[in-house]
Design a protein around this motif. Sequence first.
Motif, mmCIF file in Angstrom:
data_model
loop_
_atom_site.group_PDB
_atom_site.id
_atom_site.type_symbol
_atom_site.label_atom_id
_atom_site.label_comp_id
_atom_site.label_asym_id
_atom_site.label_seq_id
_atom_site.Cartn_x
_atom_site.Cartn_y
_atom_site.Cartn_z
ATOM 1 N N GLN A 110 -8.231 -3.806 15.690
ATOM 2 C CA GLN A 110 -6.928 -4.452 15.551
ATOM 3 C C GLN A 110 -6.085 -3.699 14.540
ATOM 4 N N LEU A 111 -4.837 -3.458 14.903
ATOM 5 C CA LEU A 111 -3.894 -2.789 14.013
ATOM 6 C C LEU A 111 -2.678 -3.660 13.803
ATOM 7 N N LEU A 112 -2.202 -3.682 12.579
ATOM 8 C CA LEU A 112 -0.967 -4.397 12.284
ATOM 9 C C LEU A 112 0.251 -3.539 12.603
ATOM 10 N N LYS A 113 0.100 -2.251 12.440
ATOM 11 C CA LYS A 113 1.196 -1.312 12.719
ATOM 12 C C LYS A 113 0.621 0.084 12.761
ATOM 13 N N TYR B 228 7.483 7.942 11.131
ATOM 14 C CA TYR B 228 7.952 6.881 12.017
ATOM 15 C C TYR B 228 6.967 5.713 11.930
ATOM 16 N N ARG B 229 7.487 4.499 11.984
ATOM 17 C CA ARG B 229 6.627 3.311 11.920
ATOM 18 C C ARG B 229 6.888 2.438 13.140
ATOM 19 N N SER B 230 5.818 1.874 13.703
ATOM 20 C CA SER B 230 5.958 1.037 14.894
ATOM 21 C C SER B 230 6.712 -0.237 14.554
ATOM 22 N N ARG B 231 7.455 -0.750 15.517
ATOM 23 C CA ARG B 231 8.267 -1.939 15.315
ATOM 24 C C ARG B 231 7.495 -3.223 15.577
ATOM 25 N N GLU B 232 6.475 -3.151 16.443
ATOM 26 C CA GLU B 232 5.789 -4.383 16.838
ATOM 27 C C GLU B 232 4.904 -4.899 15.705
ATOM 28 N N PRO B 233 4.710 -6.221 15.597
ATOM 29 C CA PRO B 233 3.897 -6.770 14.527
ATOM 30 C C PRO B 233 2.417 -6.465 14.689
ATOM 31 N N LYS B 234 1.950 -6.337 15.943
ATOM 32 C CA LYS B 234 0.531 -6.067 16.155
ATOM 33 C C LYS B 234 0.354 -5.078 17.297
ATOM 34 N N ALA B 235 -0.718 -4.302 17.222
ATOM 35 C CA ALA B 235 -1.059 -3.362 18.283
ATOM 36 C C ALA B 235 -2.566 -3.303 18.400
ATOM 37 N N TRP B 236 -3.038 -2.857 19.535
ATOM 38 C CA TRP B 236 -4.478 -2.730 19.731
ATOM 39 C C TRP B 236 -4.790 -1.306 20.161
ATOM 40 N N LEU B 237 -5.904 -0.791 19.699
ATOM 41 C CA LEU B 237 -6.357 0.525 20.100
ATOM 42 C C LEU B 237 -7.713 0.387 20.764
ATOM 43 N N ALA B 238 -7.857 0.930 21.943
ATOM 44 C CA ALA B 238 -9.155 0.927 22.616
ATOM 45 C C ALA B 238 -9.311 2.263 23.323
ATOM 46 N N TYR C 150 -0.322 22.589 10.356
ATOM 47 C CA TYR C 150 0.747 21.684 10.764
ATOM 48 C C TYR C 150 0.289 20.854 11.957
ATOM 49 N N GLY C 151 0.994 19.764 12.170
ATOM 50 C CA GLY C 151 0.679 18.899 13.296
ATOM 51 C C GLY C 151 1.239 17.513 13.074
ATOM 52 N N VAL C 152 0.950 16.628 14.016
ATOM 53 C CA VAL C 152 1.365 15.232 13.914
ATOM 54 C C VAL C 152 0.122 14.367 13.766
ATOM 55 N N VAL C 153 0.120 13.546 12.744
ATOM 56 C CA VAL C 153 -1.016 12.669 12.452
ATOM 57 C C VAL C 153 -0.590 11.229 12.710
ATOM 58 N N THR C 154 -1.402 10.499 13.440
ATOM 59 C CA THR C 154 -1.133 9.090 13.700
ATOM 60 C C THR C 154 -2.065 8.245 12.844
ATOM 61 N N ILE C 155 -1.479 7.360 12.063
ATOM 62 C CA ILE C 155 -2.228 6.503 11.130
ATOM 63 C C ILE C 155 -2.028 5.048 11.521
ATOM 64 N N GLY C 156 -3.102 4.282 11.552
ATOM 65 C CA GLY C 156 -3.010 2.852 11.810
ATOM 66 C C GLY C 156 -3.244 2.058 10.536
ATOM 67 N N ILE C 157 -2.642 0.875 10.453
ATOM 68 C CA ILE C 157 -2.843 -0.022 9.320
ATOM 69 C C ILE C 157 -3.596 -1.242 9.816
#
Length: 461
Positions: free
Chosen positions: A81-84, A99-109, A149-156
Motif C-alpha cells: 500500500q502506498l499513500l503517494k 513530481y508527486r502523485s495527486r491521488e490519496p492512495k495507490a497500490w503497487l503489485a 542519471y535517470g528517473v527514480v520512482t519513490i513510494g511513501i
Amino acid sequence: MEALMLPTSSIDQEREVQNRLVTPQNTLAPSVRLQGPLEKAYVKPIVTLNEEDAVERANDRAYKISVLKLHGMAVAEGKIQLLKRYIVCVFQTQVLLMYRSREPKAWLASNQTAKTKTFKRLALSENTRETRRVKALAVRALYALGLDYGVVTIGIRPGIKAVVLDVNPGPLLNQEMIRQFSDAVCQYIRKLPQLLTDLDQVVLGADPEFIMRKTSDGKLVMASDYFPRFGRVGCDAIWHGQNRSAKPLVELRPKPTNDPRQLVLRMYQGMMQASRRIKDKKVQWLSGALPHPGFPLGGHIHFSGIPLNFKLLRALDHYLALPLVMVEDPKGIRRRPKYGFLGDYRVQFHGGFEYRTLPSWLVSPTLTKGILSAAKLVAAHYPVLKGRHLHRYTVQKAYYEGDKEGVRTIVRQLSEELQRLKSYPRYQRDLAPYFRMIGSEKTWNESRDIRSVWKLPPYRS
C-alpha cells in the motif's frame, strides 16, 4: 547497447545536445560517451555517463532489488500500500525535477498500478521531512546502481516510510525533463577541464568522533558534561536515552587546510585540549566504527576547492573506504549499512562537501595521517584513477560484510596505483606506513584507549 557520442564542442549548442541526448522514441539515451580532447587524458568512466554495463544491470529487476537492499534501502516487492508516489529526475548529486502523485492512495503489485496516476510538479525548494527523504533516497538509489542519471520512482508508505519503486536510466521524457537533463549534461561537460586539479587547490577538513566510557562499569561518559555543542572540540548532536541534553559523542573540528599533516596536528591539539579537561585514567577514549553498542562513530572528511560529483565519490569509496576493510575491528561491521554506506555525502554551507562513509580513523596516528593524505591524492587525481571494482555486486557485498579476503587483492592494486602517481612522493612520509598497515592483516582494537597511541595525558611519556 551502443553509447551515444556527444562532442564536447557542442556545449554551447543546447539544441544539438538535446537532439543527441534524446532518442527518436523521446526517451533519454541510457548511456552517453563524451568525445573530445579530454577523452584520452581521463579514464573512461569520467567521459562516460551511465556506463553500458551499469545500464544493463539496472534493467535487471532482480539485480536492482538485491543491490538496493544490500545498500540498506527499502525496495518495493510484491503488493504494498502506498499513500503517494514521487517521480524524481536525478543527475549525479543533483535532483533536477520532482513530481508527486495527486491521488490519496495507490497500490503497487508486480510493478503495475491499478489505474493511471496523475502527477504535479513540485518546487525543488519544498523542504519538508518527506521531500528531503525522497530526494536523498533517489540520489542514493541511482548511485548504488552505478548510474549517473535517470528517473527514480519513490513510494511513501504509511508512517512516512519511503521505498524505492524503480530506477530507470532510459525513461520517457516530457519537455521539462529534456531541458533539465540536457542542461545538466552541458554543465558536466563544462566542468570536465577543471576536474584534474592542483594539489594545493584541494582543502581538507574533518570531524572525527570518539566516545568515552568508564573502565569500572562500561557506562558512557557524556561529552556534553565537558564540551560545548560547538567549537573546535565539541559534542555531536546525537543524544543518549530520553535526555536530549545528554550527548555522548566527542567531535574534533580542526580548522581546514590544504596540508594533511597540518590537519592532523590541529586534531592532535584538539585532543590535547580535551585531555586537559578529562584527566581520569579510568575513563577510556574509544574510536573506530562501533566501540560501544548503539553509537556508531564517523570519520567524516570535508572537501572544498573541487566540484562534487558521482565520479569523485566512487573514487573515495574505492581508495579510502575499501582499504579500511582490511584493518577494521570485525565488531564495527554492524555500523553498515545504516551508517557507512557507499557514497554517503553531505553538502556543506560553505560550498564544499563532507564524505561520510568512513568510520572514525582516530584509532591510530598512522591511520589518520595516511587516510587524509590518500584523500588529498584521490581528490586531486581521481580523473586518471582506474578503480571501478565496486561496480560488481560481489565487491559491494564484501565491503558491507567486512570480507577482508574478498577485497585483499583489490586493495593491494588500488594502493599500488596511488603509489604510481607523480604526486605520491610529496606524501610518501605518511602514506608508506599507512600502506604497510593496510597490508599487514592486523586489525585495530576498538576497545583500546586511543590516548595511549596518541601519547596523550595521562599516558604521555
